[in-house]
Design a protein around this motif. Structure first.
Motif, short mmCIF file in Angstrom:
data_model
loop_
_atom_site.label_atom_id
_atom_site.label_comp_id
_atom_site.label_asym_id
_atom_site.label_seq_id
_atom_site.Cartn_x
_atom_site.Cartn_y
_atom_site.Cartn_z
N TYR A 1 -42.81 2.50 66.55
CA TYR A 1 -43.58 3.47 65.76
C TYR A 1 -44.50 4.28 66.67
O TYR A 1 -44.59 5.51 66.56
CB TYR A 1 -44.40 2.77 64.68
CG TYR A 1 -45.35 3.72 63.97
CD1 TYR A 1 -44.90 4.47 62.89
CD2 TYR A 1 -46.66 3.90 64.41
CE1 TYR A 1 -45.74 5.37 62.25
CE2 TYR A 1 -47.50 4.79 63.78
CZ TYR A 1 -47.05 5.52 62.71
OH TYR A 1 -47.88 6.41 62.10
N THR A 2 -45.19 3.60 67.57
CA THR A 2 -46.11 4.27 68.49
C THR A 2 -45.37 5.26 69.38
O THR A 2 -45.85 6.38 69.60
CB THR A 2 -46.87 3.23 69.34
OG1 THR A 2 -47.56 2.33 68.46
CG2 THR A 2 -47.86 3.88 70.27
N ALA A 3 -44.22 4.87 69.89
CA ALA A 3 -43.41 5.78 70.70
C ALA A 3 -42.97 6.98 69.87
O ALA A 3 -43.00 8.12 70.34
CB ALA A 3 -42.20 5.05 71.28
N GLY A 4 -42.57 6.73 68.64
CA GLY A 4 -42.17 7.82 67.75
C GLY A 4 -43.32 8.76 67.44
O GLY A 4 -43.15 9.98 67.42
N HIS A 5 -44.49 8.21 67.22
CA HIS A 5 -45.66 9.03 66.93
C HIS A 5 -45.98 9.94 68.12
O HIS A 5 -46.25 11.13 67.94
CB HIS A 5 -46.86 8.13 66.60
CG HIS A 5 -47.98 8.86 65.97
ND1 HIS A 5 -48.90 9.59 66.70
CD2 HIS A 5 -48.34 9.00 64.67
CE1 HIS A 5 -49.78 10.13 65.87
NE2 HIS A 5 -49.46 9.79 64.63
N ALA A 6 -45.92 9.38 69.32
CA ALA A 6 -46.18 10.18 70.52
C ALA A 6 -45.13 11.27 70.68
O ALA A 6 -45.46 12.42 71.00
CB ALA A 6 -46.20 9.28 71.75
N ASP A 7 -43.87 10.93 70.45
CA ASP A 7 -42.81 11.93 70.56
C ASP A 7 -42.95 13.00 69.49
O ASP A 7 -42.78 14.19 69.75
CB ASP A 7 -41.43 11.27 70.46
CG ASP A 7 -41.04 10.53 71.74
OD1 ASP A 7 -41.77 10.63 72.74
OD2 ASP A 7 -39.99 9.86 71.72
N GLY A 8 -43.26 12.60 68.28
CA GLY A 8 -43.44 13.57 67.19
C GLY A 8 -44.59 14.51 67.47
O GLY A 8 -44.50 15.71 67.23
N SER A 9 -45.68 13.99 68.01
CA SER A 9 -46.83 14.82 68.35
C SER A 9 -46.48 15.83 69.44
O SER A 9 -47.02 16.93 69.47
CB SER A 9 -48.00 13.95 68.83
OG SER A 9 -48.48 13.16 67.78
N ALA A 10 -45.58 15.43 70.32
CA ALA A 10 -45.17 16.30 71.43
C ALA A 10 -44.01 17.22 71.05
O ALA A 10 -43.58 18.05 71.85
CB ALA A 10 -44.78 15.45 72.63
N GLY A 11 -43.48 17.04 69.84
CA GLY A 11 -42.39 17.89 69.38
C GLY A 11 -41.04 17.54 69.96
O GLY A 11 -40.18 18.40 70.16
N ARG A 12 -40.84 16.28 70.25
CA ARG A 12 -39.53 15.85 70.76
C ARG A 12 -39.06 14.61 70.00
O ARG A 12 -39.80 14.03 69.22
CB ARG A 12 -39.61 15.58 72.26
CG ARG A 12 -40.56 14.49 72.65
CD ARG A 12 -40.58 14.26 74.16
NE ARG A 12 -41.49 13.20 74.48
CZ ARG A 12 -42.70 13.36 74.96
NH1 ARG A 12 -43.17 14.57 75.17
NH2 ARG A 12 -43.47 12.32 75.21
N ARG A 13 -37.81 14.23 70.25
CA ARG A 13 -37.21 13.07 69.57
C ARG A 13 -36.21 12.42 70.50
O ARG A 13 -35.40 13.11 71.12
CB ARG A 13 -36.52 13.54 68.29
CG ARG A 13 -35.94 12.43 67.46
CD ARG A 13 -35.47 13.00 66.12
NE ARG A 13 -34.96 11.95 65.29
CZ ARG A 13 -33.69 11.80 64.97
NH1 ARG A 13 -32.79 12.67 65.39
NH2 ARG A 13 -33.31 10.82 64.19
N ASP A 14 -36.25 11.12 70.60
CA ASP A 14 -35.32 10.35 71.43
C ASP A 14 -34.22 9.81 70.52
O ASP A 14 -34.46 8.91 69.72
CB ASP A 14 -36.06 9.21 72.12
CG ASP A 14 -35.19 8.43 73.09
OD1 ASP A 14 -34.02 8.16 72.78
OD2 ASP A 14 -35.70 8.08 74.17
N VAL A 15 -33.04 10.37 70.64
CA VAL A 15 -31.93 9.99 69.76
C VAL A 15 -31.58 8.52 69.92
O VAL A 15 -31.30 7.83 68.94
CB VAL A 15 -30.70 10.89 70.03
CG1 VAL A 15 -29.51 10.44 69.20
CG2 VAL A 15 -31.03 12.34 69.75
N GLN A 16 -31.63 8.02 71.14
CA GLN A 16 -31.28 6.62 71.37
C GLN A 16 -32.25 5.69 70.65
O GLN A 16 -31.83 4.73 70.00
CB GLN A 16 -31.28 6.32 72.87
CG GLN A 16 -30.80 4.92 73.20
CD GLN A 16 -30.72 4.68 74.69
OE1 GLN A 16 -31.04 5.54 75.49
NE2 GLN A 16 -30.28 3.50 75.07
N LEU A 17 -33.54 5.97 70.72
CA LEU A 17 -34.52 5.14 70.01
C LEU A 17 -34.37 5.30 68.50
O LEU A 17 -34.52 4.34 67.75
CB LEU A 17 -35.94 5.52 70.43
CG LEU A 17 -36.36 5.13 71.85
CD1 LEU A 17 -37.75 5.66 72.16
CD2 LEU A 17 -36.31 3.63 72.03
N ALA A 18 -34.08 6.50 68.05
CA ALA A 18 -33.94 6.76 66.61
C ALA A 18 -32.75 6.02 66.01
O ALA A 18 -32.77 5.66 64.83
CB ALA A 18 -33.80 8.25 66.36
#
Length: 63
Positions: free
Chosen positions: A9-26
């Motif tokens: 969740y924390t990694a996702g929050h950081a990525d969302g705030s930065a406007g990116r998404r990691d498909v592998q984690l998703a």
């Protein structure tokens, strides 16, 4: 398991705030949903911060 969900969740929050998404984690079967929720929450937080900054800027120009 709870620790891994929190990290995702924390990694996702950081990525969302930065406007990116990691498909592998998703797409991770165990923590992907936690990551995706974090991305959405981070994106909303970034939007709110930008909206508030713009409102403050506009109010400052109006006075």
């Amino acid at each position: 398991m709870m620790e891994e969900a929190f990290v995702a969740y924390t990694a996702g929050h950081a990525d969302g705030s930065a406007g990116r998404r990691d498909v592998q984690l998703a797409e991770d079967p165990q923590t992907g949903s936690d990551y995706r929720i974090g991305v959405v929450d981070g994106s909303v937080a970034a939007f709110q911060a930008e909206l508030l900054a713009e409102v403050r800027r506009l109010l400052g120009e109006a006075h």
